[in-house]
Design an enzyme around this catalytic site. Structure first.
Site, mmCIF file in Angstrom:
data_model
loop_
_atom_site.group_PDB
_atom_site.id
_atom_site.type_symbol
_atom_site.label_atom_id
_atom_site.label_comp_id
_atom_site.label_asym_id
_atom_site.label_seq_id
_atom_site.Cartn_x
_atom_site.Cartn_y
_atom_site.Cartn_z
ATOM 1 N N LYS A 1 0.905 -1.186 0.038
ATOM 2 C CA LYS A 1 -0.129 0.015 0.166
ATOM 3 C C LYS A 1 0.881 1.199 0.051
ATOM 4 O O LYS A 1 0.263 2.240 -0.475
ATOM 5 C CB LYS A 1 -0.809 0.105 1.057
ATOM 6 C CG LYS A 1 -0.373 -0.239 2.595
ATOM 7 C CD LYS A 1 -1.546 -0.293 3.491
ATOM 8 C CE LYS A 1 -0.881 -0.363 5.104
ATOM 9 N NZ LYS A 1 -1.737 -0.542 6.109
ATOM 10 N N ARG A 2 1.946 1.108 0.153
ATOM 11 C CA ARG A 2 2.823 2.305 0.383
ATOM 12 C C ARG A 2 3.095 2.872 -1.015
ATOM 13 O O ARG A 2 3.392 3.824 -1.296
ATOM 14 C CB ARG A 2 4.114 2.142 1.066
ATOM 15 C CG ARG A 2 4.054 2.067 2.566
ATOM 16 C CD ARG A 2 5.263 2.046 3.365
ATOM 17 N NE ARG A 2 4.742 2.106 4.831
ATOM 18 C CZ ARG A 2 4.594 1.180 5.554
ATOM 19 N NH1 ARG A 2 4.347 0.220 5.163
ATOM 20 N NH2 ARG A 2 3.942 1.384 6.638
#
Ligand code: GLU
Length: 500
Positions: free
Chosen positions: A253-254
Site C-alpha cells: 500500500k505504500r
C-alpha cells in the site's frame, strides 16, 4: 470427487485486492469443475481480527460478484466457517497429536526463547526452537500444567531429510526439514495458530484444492507433516504468483493502493476490477482481454497461470474500466451507475452533515464536497503558498503525517486528531500550521470541510494517495532528503509505536 476450493481471509484490515484475486481464481477453478467454493474466516489472531474488517471483506467480495457456496453468512453443512467458533475442534485435534507423540507441551519462557535466538544469531547458526521441552515426561508435564504454568503446544519436526512439495504450477519444491521450525500449534491462550487451524479446517471442510498466494509455500512442509501425522490425504497445492507493483516489488500500500474500497471510491466498476484481476497471470485462450467471471470459469485452466509476477497497474485498470463504461453501458445505464456510486445514503449522509450548517442554497453544496467525489485539482508548488510556511515545512508536515498515519489500524477522526496533536508537540508547529498543507493536499484548498472527519470518510488509502501526490507537487523527495526526514521523524514522541 467433488472439487472444493476456498478463500480464507484473515479479517485484520481493509479488504485487499490480493484477497479478491485469490478468491477469483479459486472460484473459477471450482466452477470449471462443477465444484463448490467456500469462504472461511481465519480469525485466530484475536487481537488483530475485527468483525468490521470481516464485514468489509465479505461486502467487497460480494460487490465484485465473487459469490461463495458456503460461508459464515450463508451457512453450509461443514461449518462453522469462522475459526473463532471452532476452538474446541482444534483443542481435540491438538490433544490427539500429543497423545500420538507428534506434538509436545513447551513451557519455555519468552526470555529463554529470546536468549536462544540471540545466541543462534551470534553464532550465525540456524534460528529456531531447540527442542528443549521435547523430552519432558508425562508426570512433569501434568504437574507443571496443573500448577498453572503457561505453555504452548509445538509440533515435532524431523531433524533430517527433505520435504518435497508437489505444486500444480511448479516442479517439485524441496525444503530441508532442518529449515523447518517446531511450529507452535496451540498458543498459551488456548487458541490455535494459522497452521493448525488451516490444516484441520481444510480437511474437515473437505477442501480438495488449495490455491493460495506464493508467500505460503514455505509453510507447506509444516502443513504436509500435519496431514501425515493425522493420517489424512493432503489437498492438491497450488501457489499463485503474488501481485506486484509496477516496479516489480510485492504489491504494497505504500506504493499502490491495495484496498478494494479505494478502487470502489475511485469509480472503478466491479466488473472491470474483477476482469482486471483475472488478467493477473492468466489469459483467455483466444487472447481476449475483456471477459467476465463466467467466461473465465468456463475456460479456466490453472496450469496456464504464468508465474512471472503479475503487475497490478492502475493505468491499465483505468483503461479497462473506460472500455466497460464506453462499450457496455448506455448513457441511461451510466446515469444509474453514477447515482448508485455517488448517492448511497450511508456514504453521503456523513458528508452532508459536514456542510449542512454552512449551506444557503442547494447549489452551494456540490463545490464544498467535490473532494469526496473526485480527485482535487492538480496541485503545484504555488498551491502551498503560505505567509509563514516554506515549501520544506509543508513537505515535512506531509511526510510526518503520512508516516504516522501509515502505522494506524484505528481510523477515526478522534484518533487522527490526537496523532496530529502529537506531531505538533514534537515539532513545535501550531495545529493551524499543520492543518494548512493537509487541507491543500486533501481538497486542493486552504479551507474545506473539517479535516479529521473528512479523512475518516475518505479512508486511509485515498488519504495516503493524496498526501503522496501533494509531496510530488512540492517537487518530491530525493533519497537523501527522505532519509533525513525519516531520521527527524524518529525523534518525535510516539513515532516508535507500531499501533495502539
Ligand atoms: N489466512 C491466510 C491468509 O490470510 C490464508 C492462507 C491460506 O490460504 O492458506 O492469507
Amino acid at each position: 470427487m467433488i472439487v472444493r476450493t476456498r478463500v480464507a481471509p484473515s479479517p485484520t484490515g481493509d479488504p485487499h485486492v490480493g484477497t479478491a484475486y485469490i478468491a477469483l481464481f479459486n472460484l473459477c477453478f471450482a466452477r470449471h469443475h462443477q465444484g463448490k467454493f467456500i469462504l472461511r474466516i481465519e480469525d485466530t489472531d484475536a487481537v488483530r481480527s475485527t468483525r468490521e474488517s470481516e464485514d468489509a471483506i465479505l461486502d467487497s467480495l460480494r460487490w465484485l460478484g465473487l459469490d461463495w457456496d458456503e460461508g459464515p453468512d450463508v451457512g453450509g453443512d461443514k461449518g462453522p466457517y469462522r475459526q473463532s467458533e471452532r476452538t474446541e475442534i482444534y483443542r481435540t485435534h491438538v490433544q490427539r497429536l500429543i497423545d500420538e507423540g507428534h506434538a509436545f507441551e513447551c513451557f519455555c519462557s519468552q526470555e529463554r526463547l529470546d536468549a536462544l535466538r540471540k545466541e543462534q544469531l551470534a553464532q550465525k547458526g540456524r534460528v529456531g526452537y531447540d527442542g528443549h521441552c521435547i523430552g519432558l515426561d508425562k508426570a512433569t508435564v501434568a504437574a507443571r500444567k496443573s500448577s498453572g504454568e503457561p505453555y504452548v503446544v509445538r509440533m515435532k519436526v524431523p531433524q533430517t531429510g527433505t520435504c518435497v512439495i508437489a505444486d500444480l504450477l511448479r516442479d517439485p519444491v524441496s525444503i530441508e526439514w532442518q529449515q523447518v521450525d517446531m511450529q507452535v500449534l496451540l498458543k498459551a491462550d488456548g487458541l490455535p495458530t494459522y497452521h493448525l487451524a488451516n490444516v484441520v479446517d481444510d480437511h474437515l471442510m473437505e477442501i480438495t484444492h488449495v490455491l493460495r498466494g506464493e508467500e505460503w509455500i514455505t509453510s507447506a512442509p509444516k502443513h504436509l507433516l500435519l496431514y501425515q501425522y493425522f493420517g489424512w490425504p493432503p489437498p492438491v497445492l497450488c501457489h499463485l504468483p503474488l501481485l506486484r507493483n509496477p516496479d516489480k516489488s510485492k504489491l504494497s500500500k505504500r506504493k499502490n493502493p491495495t484496498s478494494i474500497t479505494y478502487y470502489k471510491r475511485l469509480g472503478i466498476l466491479p466488473e472491470a476490477l474483477v476482469n482486471y484481476l483475472g488478467m493477473m497471470g492468466w489469459t483467455m485462450p483466444n487472447g481476449e482481454e475483456k471477459f467476465n467471471v463466467q467466461q473465465m470459469a468456463e475456460h479456466f485452466d490453472v496450469e496456464r497461470v504464468s508465474l512471472g509476477g503479475p503487475v497490478f497497474d492502475i493505468a491499465k485498470l483505468s483503461w479497462l474500466n473506460g472500455r466497460y463504461i464506453r462499450e457496455n453501458l448506455t448513457t441511461e445505464q451510466l446515469l444509474g451507475r453514477l447515482v448508485d456510486w455517488a448517492g448511497k445514503p450511508d456514504y453521503v449522509l456523513p458528508i452532508l452533515k459536514l456542510v449542512h450548517e454552512r449551506a444557503e442554497k442547494l447549489s452551494d453544496i456540490f463545490p464544498k464536497v467535490a473532494h469526496f467525489f473526485s480527485e482535487p485539482p492538480t496541485l503545484t508548488e504555488a498551491s502551498f503558498n503560505h505567509k509563514k510556511l516554506q515549501t520544506q515545512d509543508c513537505m515535512k508536515v506531509l511526510f510526518f503525517v503520512s508516516r504516522r498515519f501509515d502505522g494506524l489500524r484505528t481510523w477515526n477522526a478522534e484518533r487522527l486528531r490526537s496523532e496530529l496533536e502529537q506531531i505538533g508537540e514534537g515539532t513545535g508547529l501550531k495545529i493551524r500550521e499543520l492543518l494548512f498543507p493537509l487541507f491543500v493536499a486533501i481538497s486542493g484548498q486552504a479551507v474545506s470541510t473539517p479535516l479529521f472527519e473528512t479523512l475518516e470518510i475518505l479512508g486511509p488509502d485515498l488519504t495516503r494517495v493524496r498526501l503522496r501526490n501533494a509531496m510530488t507537487a512540492l517537487g518530491g523527495l530525493s533519497k537523501k532528503a527522505a532519509e533525513a526526514l525519516e531520521k527527524e521523524y524518529r525523534q518525535l514522541p510516539g513515532s516508535a509505536a507500531t499501533e495502539g
